[in-house]
Design a protein around this motif. Structure first.
Motif, mmCIF file in Angstrom:
data_model
loop_
_atom_site.group_PDB
_atom_site.id
_atom_site.type_symbol
_atom_site.label_atom_id
_atom_site.label_comp_id
_atom_site.label_asym_id
_atom_site.label_seq_id
_atom_site.Cartn_x
_atom_site.Cartn_y
_atom_site.Cartn_z
ATOM 1 N N PHE A 167 0.844 -1.199 0.000
ATOM 2 C CA PHE A 167 0.000 0.000 0.000
ATOM 3 C C PHE A 167 0.878 1.248 0.000
ATOM 4 O O PHE A 167 1.940 1.272 0.639
ATOM 5 C CB PHE A 167 -0.884 0.030 1.231
ATOM 6 N N THR A 168 0.396 2.285 -0.685
ATOM 7 C CA THR A 168 1.100 3.567 -0.716
ATOM 8 C C THR A 168 0.096 4.690 -0.514
ATOM 9 O O THR A 168 -0.852 4.819 -1.289
ATOM 10 C CB THR A 168 1.824 3.769 -2.049
ATOM 11 N N SER A 169 0.330 5.483 0.509
ATOM 12 C CA SER A 169 -0.517 6.633 0.767
ATOM 13 C C SER A 169 0.121 7.892 0.177
ATOM 14 O O SER A 169 1.343 8.060 0.243
ATOM 15 C CB SER A 169 -0.717 6.814 2.275
ATOM 16 N N SER A 170 -0.703 8.742 -0.398
ATOM 17 C CA SER A 170 -0.209 10.005 -0.947
ATOM 18 C C SER A 170 -1.307 11.053 -0.810
ATOM 19 O O SER A 170 -2.440 10.734 -0.441
ATOM 20 C CB SER A 170 0.198 9.831 -2.411
ATOM 21 N N ARG A 171 -0.955 12.280 -1.120
ATOM 22 C CA ARG A 171 -1.932 13.365 -1.005
ATOM 23 C C ARG A 171 -1.637 14.450 -2.005
ATOM 24 O O ARG A 171 -0.488 14.670 -2.384
ATOM 25 C CB ARG A 171 -1.956 13.913 0.416
ATOM 26 N N ASP A 172 -2.699 15.132 -2.408
ATOM 27 C CA ASP A 172 -2.595 16.308 -3.268
ATOM 28 C C ASP A 172 -3.249 17.445 -2.502
ATOM 29 O O ASP A 172 -4.482 17.566 -2.467
ATOM 30 C CB ASP A 172 -3.286 16.057 -4.608
ATOM 31 N N ASN A 173 -2.425 18.275 -1.867
ATOM 32 C CA ASN A 173 -2.974 19.332 -1.020
ATOM 33 C C ASN A 173 -3.718 20.385 -1.834
ATOM 34 O O ASN A 173 -4.666 20.992 -1.338
ATOM 35 C CB ASN A 173 -1.857 19.975 -0.198
ATOM 36 N N ALA A 174 -3.309 20.608 -3.053
ATOM 37 C CA ALA A 174 -3.997 21.582 -3.893
ATOM 38 C C ALA A 174 -5.427 21.135 -4.202
ATOM 39 O O ALA A 174 -6.325 21.968 -4.344
ATOM 40 C CB ALA A 174 -3.225 21.806 -5.189
ATOM 41 N N LYS A 175 -5.614 19.828 -4.301
ATOM 42 C CA LYS A 175 -6.944 19.280 -4.589
ATOM 43 C C LYS A 175 -7.690 18.870 -3.322
ATOM 44 O O LYS A 175 -8.864 18.500 -3.404
ATOM 45 C CB LYS A 175 -6.827 18.063 -5.506
ATOM 46 N N GLY A 176 -7.011 18.918 -2.195
ATOM 47 C CA GLY A 176 -7.655 18.494 -0.946
ATOM 48 C C GLY A 176 -8.023 17.023 -0.951
ATOM 49 O O GLY A 176 -9.086 16.632 -0.438
ATOM 50 N N THR A 177 -7.157 16.202 -1.500
ATOM 51 C CA THR A 177 -7.478 14.793 -1.682
ATOM 52 C C THR A 177 -6.363 13.893 -1.165
ATOM 53 O O THR A 177 -5.189 14.155 -1.406
ATOM 54 C CB THR A 177 -7.751 14.478 -3.158
ATOM 55 N N LEU A 178 -6.769 12.853 -0.486
ATOM 56 C CA LEU A 178 -5.886 11.818 0.049
ATOM 57 C C LEU A 178 -6.097 10.554 -0.784
ATOM 58 O O LEU A 178 -7.227 10.260 -1.191
ATOM 59 C CB LEU A 178 -6.238 11.550 1.509
ATOM 60 N N TYR A 179 -5.017 9.807 -1.017
ATOM 61 C CA TYR A 179 -5.103 8.595 -1.838
ATOM 62 C C TYR A 179 -4.503 7.409 -1.097
ATOM 63 O O TYR A 179 -3.609 7.560 -0.259
ATOM 64 C CB TYR A 179 -4.347 8.774 -3.156
#
Length: 124
Positions: A68-80
């Protein structure tokens, strides 16, 4: 008000992959550590992953390390959450959860706010 909305859950065969998303709103997303947690049928909530504010630091429970790999896009306000090589024991409802402290990590607690969850089923 804070809203966390998970999506991307599905039924897959063992060895398959899925990417979950968590759309966050109502707060400054980039100011908070975030978590993925899951609840398998008949079991308690289980912490899966932690990610820091800029996404540079992540932690995983042993059973998902390397898969599993967690990531985030703060500009989009989204966690993956990218999930590879899925196994039957990954079957659960997956939730994203927000640390209540701005800028600092408290360490996940089941009482932290989370979304409605998304179902992941791994079965042949």
């Amino acid at each position: 008000q804070v809203q966390l909305v998970e999506s991307g859950g599905d039924s897959v065969q063992p060895g398959g992959s899925l990417t979950l998303s968590c759309a966050a709103s109502g707060f400054t997303f980039g100011d908070y550590w975030m978590y993925w947690v899951r609840q398998a049928p008949g079991k308690e909530l289980e912490w899966v992953s932690t990610i820091n504010r800029n996404g540079a630091t992540t932690y995983y429970t042993n059973s998902v390390k390397g898969r599993f790999t967690s990531s985030r896009d703060n500009a989009k306000g989204t966690l993956y959450l990218l999930m590879d090589n899925l196994r039957s024991d990954d079957t659960a409802v997956y939730y994203c959860s927000k640390d209540p402290r701005e800028r600092f990590r408290t360490g996940w607690d089941p009482r932290f706010q989370r979304g409605q969850g998304t179902q992941v089923t791994v079965s042949s």
